[in-house]
Design a protein around this motif. Structure first.
Motif, PDB file in Angstrom:
ATOM      1  N   ARG A   1       0.674  -1.090  -0.023  1.00 31.01           N
ATOM      2  CA  ARG A   1       0.012   0.016  -0.100  1.00 31.01           C
ATOM      3  C   ARG A   1       0.861   1.390   0.047  1.00 31.01           C
ATOM      4  NH1 ARG A   1      -2.867  -3.811   2.812  1.00 31.01           N
ATOM      5  NH2 ARG A   1      -4.937  -4.010   2.197  1.00 31.01           N
ATOM      6  N   LEU A   2       1.879   1.210   0.741  1.00 28.90           N
ATOM      7  CA  LEU A   2       2.941   2.543   0.839  1.00 28.90           C
ATOM      8  C   LEU A   2       3.587   2.508  -0.871  1.00 28.90           C
ATOM      9  CD1 LEU A   2       4.598   2.038   4.199  1.00 28.90           C
ATOM     10  CD2 LEU A   2       3.076   3.917   3.535  1.00 28.90           C
ATOM     11  N   LEU A   3       3.865   1.406  -1.175  1.00 24.04           N
ATOM     12  CA  LEU A   3       4.516   1.568  -2.666  1.00 24.04           C
ATOM     13  C   LEU A   3       3.653   1.929  -3.783  1.00 24.04           C
ATOM     14  CD1 LEU A   3       6.692  -1.910  -2.550  1.00 24.04           C
ATOM     15  CD2 LEU A   3       7.505   0.869  -2.391  1.00 24.04           C
ATOM     16  N   THR A   4       2.246   1.646  -3.674  1.00 27.15           N
ATOM     17  CA  THR A   4       1.226   2.088  -4.603  1.00 27.15           C
ATOM     18  C   THR A   4       0.466   2.958  -4.227  1.00 27.15           C
ATOM     19  OG1 THR A   4      -0.239   0.417  -3.442  1.00 27.15           O
ATOM     20  CG2 THR A   4       1.133  -0.255  -5.500  1.00 27.15           C
ATOM     21  N   PHE A   5       0.886   3.764  -3.160  1.00 28.65           N
ATOM     22  CA  PHE A   5       0.035   5.016  -2.771  1.00 28.65           C
ATOM     23  C   PHE A   5      -0.361   6.179  -3.677  1.00 28.65           C
ATOM     24  CE2 PHE A   5      -0.205   9.224  -0.713  1.00 28.65           C
ATOM     25  CZ  PHE A   5      -1.454   8.831   0.191  1.00 28.65           C
ATOM     26  N   PRO A   6       0.386   6.497  -4.733  1.00 26.04           N
ATOM     27  CA  PRO A   6      -0.238   7.473  -5.707  1.00 26.04           C
ATOM     28  C   PRO A   6      -1.017   6.788  -6.594  1.00 26.04           C
ATOM     29  CG  PRO A   6       2.321   7.427  -5.734  1.00 26.04           C
ATOM     30  CD  PRO A   6       2.046   6.330  -4.834  1.00 26.04           C
TER      31      PRO A   6
ATOM     32  N   ASN B   1      -3.185   4.350  -5.691  1.00 23.18           N
ATOM     33  CA  ASN B   1      -4.088   4.410  -4.814  1.00 23.18           C
ATOM     34  C   ASN B   1      -5.028   5.730  -4.587  1.00 23.18           C
ATOM     35  OD1 ASN B   1      -5.826   2.671  -3.003  1.00 23.18           O
ATOM     36  ND2 ASN B   1      -4.621   2.860  -1.351  1.00 23.18           N
ATOM     37  N   ILE B   2      -4.346   6.644  -4.632  1.00 23.71           N
ATOM     38  CA  ILE B   2      -5.207   8.068  -4.738  1.00 23.71           C
ATOM     39  C   ILE B   2      -5.897   7.964  -5.943  1.00 23.71           C
ATOM     40  CG2 ILE B   2      -4.945  10.334  -4.859  1.00 23.71           C
ATOM     41  CD1 ILE B   2      -2.439  10.205  -2.609  1.00 23.71           C
ATOM     42  N   LEU B   3      -5.159   7.669  -7.208  1.00 21.15           N
ATOM     43  CA  LEU B   3      -5.685   8.021  -8.433  1.00 21.15           C
ATOM     44  C   LEU B   3      -7.225   6.976  -8.674  1.00 21.15           C
ATOM     45  CD1 LEU B   3      -2.762   8.144 -10.767  1.00 21.15           C
ATOM     46  CD2 LEU B   3      -4.279  10.278  -9.937  1.00 21.15           C
ATOM     47  N   THR B   4      -7.013   5.606  -7.956  1.00 18.46           N
ATOM     48  CA  THR B   4      -8.269   4.821  -8.171  1.00 18.46           C
ATOM     49  C   THR B   4      -9.124   4.835  -7.212  1.00 18.46           C
ATOM     50  OG1 THR B   4      -6.890   2.913  -6.926  1.00 18.46           O
ATOM     51  CG2 THR B   4      -6.778   3.203  -9.328  1.00 18.46           C
ATOM     52  N   LEU B   5      -8.987   5.938  -6.106  1.00 18.86           N
ATOM     53  CA  LEU B   5      -9.914   6.105  -5.033  1.00 18.86           C
ATOM     54  C   LEU B   5      -9.985   4.863  -4.001  1.00 18.86           C
ATOM     55  CD1 LEU B   5     -12.894   8.021  -7.151  1.00 18.86           C
ATOM     56  CD2 LEU B   5     -11.062   8.824  -5.568  1.00 18.86           C
ATOM     57  N   GLY B   6      -8.947   4.177  -3.654  1.00 15.71           N
ATOM     58  CA  GLY B   6      -8.744   2.987  -2.956  1.00 15.71           C
ATOM     59  C   GLY B   6      -8.909   1.791  -3.475  1.00 15.71           C
ATOM     60  N   ILE B   7      -9.338   1.728  -4.676  1.00 21.71           N
ATOM     61  CA  ILE B   7      -9.570   0.357  -5.116  1.00 21.71           C
ATOM     62  C   ILE B   7      -8.190  -0.350  -5.390  1.00 21.71           C
ATOM     63  CG2 ILE B   7     -10.151  -0.904  -7.585  1.00 21.71           C
ATOM     64  CD1 ILE B   7     -12.010   1.336  -8.202  1.00 21.71           C
TER      65      ILE B   7
END
Length: 112
Positions: A51-56, A58-64
């Protein structure tokens, strides 16, 4: 005492979710408890790092992306355990949804 209750409730949640979904099998309540603990540990360790590595993203996909990481942790536990089996990504996806809903219901009835 609270930790033991949480572990047992996680086992119940895994057992109920496996009972409700045709693509998920658990070989007994002990396997459900172990699967629940392993899913929680995988989410807390590997899942947190991902989750830390894919944080950007994650923001773009609204948590998906975070939810997909949870599904991947379910698949990881499936590959590590003999007593817990899913029939693939879609079954693990439905399992993660049902498990989250069951845990939400349990959370509504528990007191701190």
């Amino acid at each position: 005492m609270k930790l033991i209750i949480e572990i047992l409730l996680m086992g119940v949640a895994v057992a109920v979710a496996a009972f409700l979904l045709p693509g998920v099998q658990v070989n007994g309540f002990l396997s459900a408890i172990i699967a629940g603990v392993l899913i929680a540990l995988a989410n807390a360790t590997i899942g947190t790092i991902l989750r830390l590595l894919t944080f950007p993203i994650n923001i773009l996909t609204l948590g998906i992306m975070s939810f997909i990481i949870t599904v991947l942790m379910v698949l990881l536990v499936d590959s590590l355990m003999d007593g817990f089996n899913t029939d693939g990504f879609f079954s693990a996806l439905l399992f993660a949804i049902v498990l989250a809903l069951i845990k939400m219901v349990f959370g509504m009835f528990s007191r701190d």
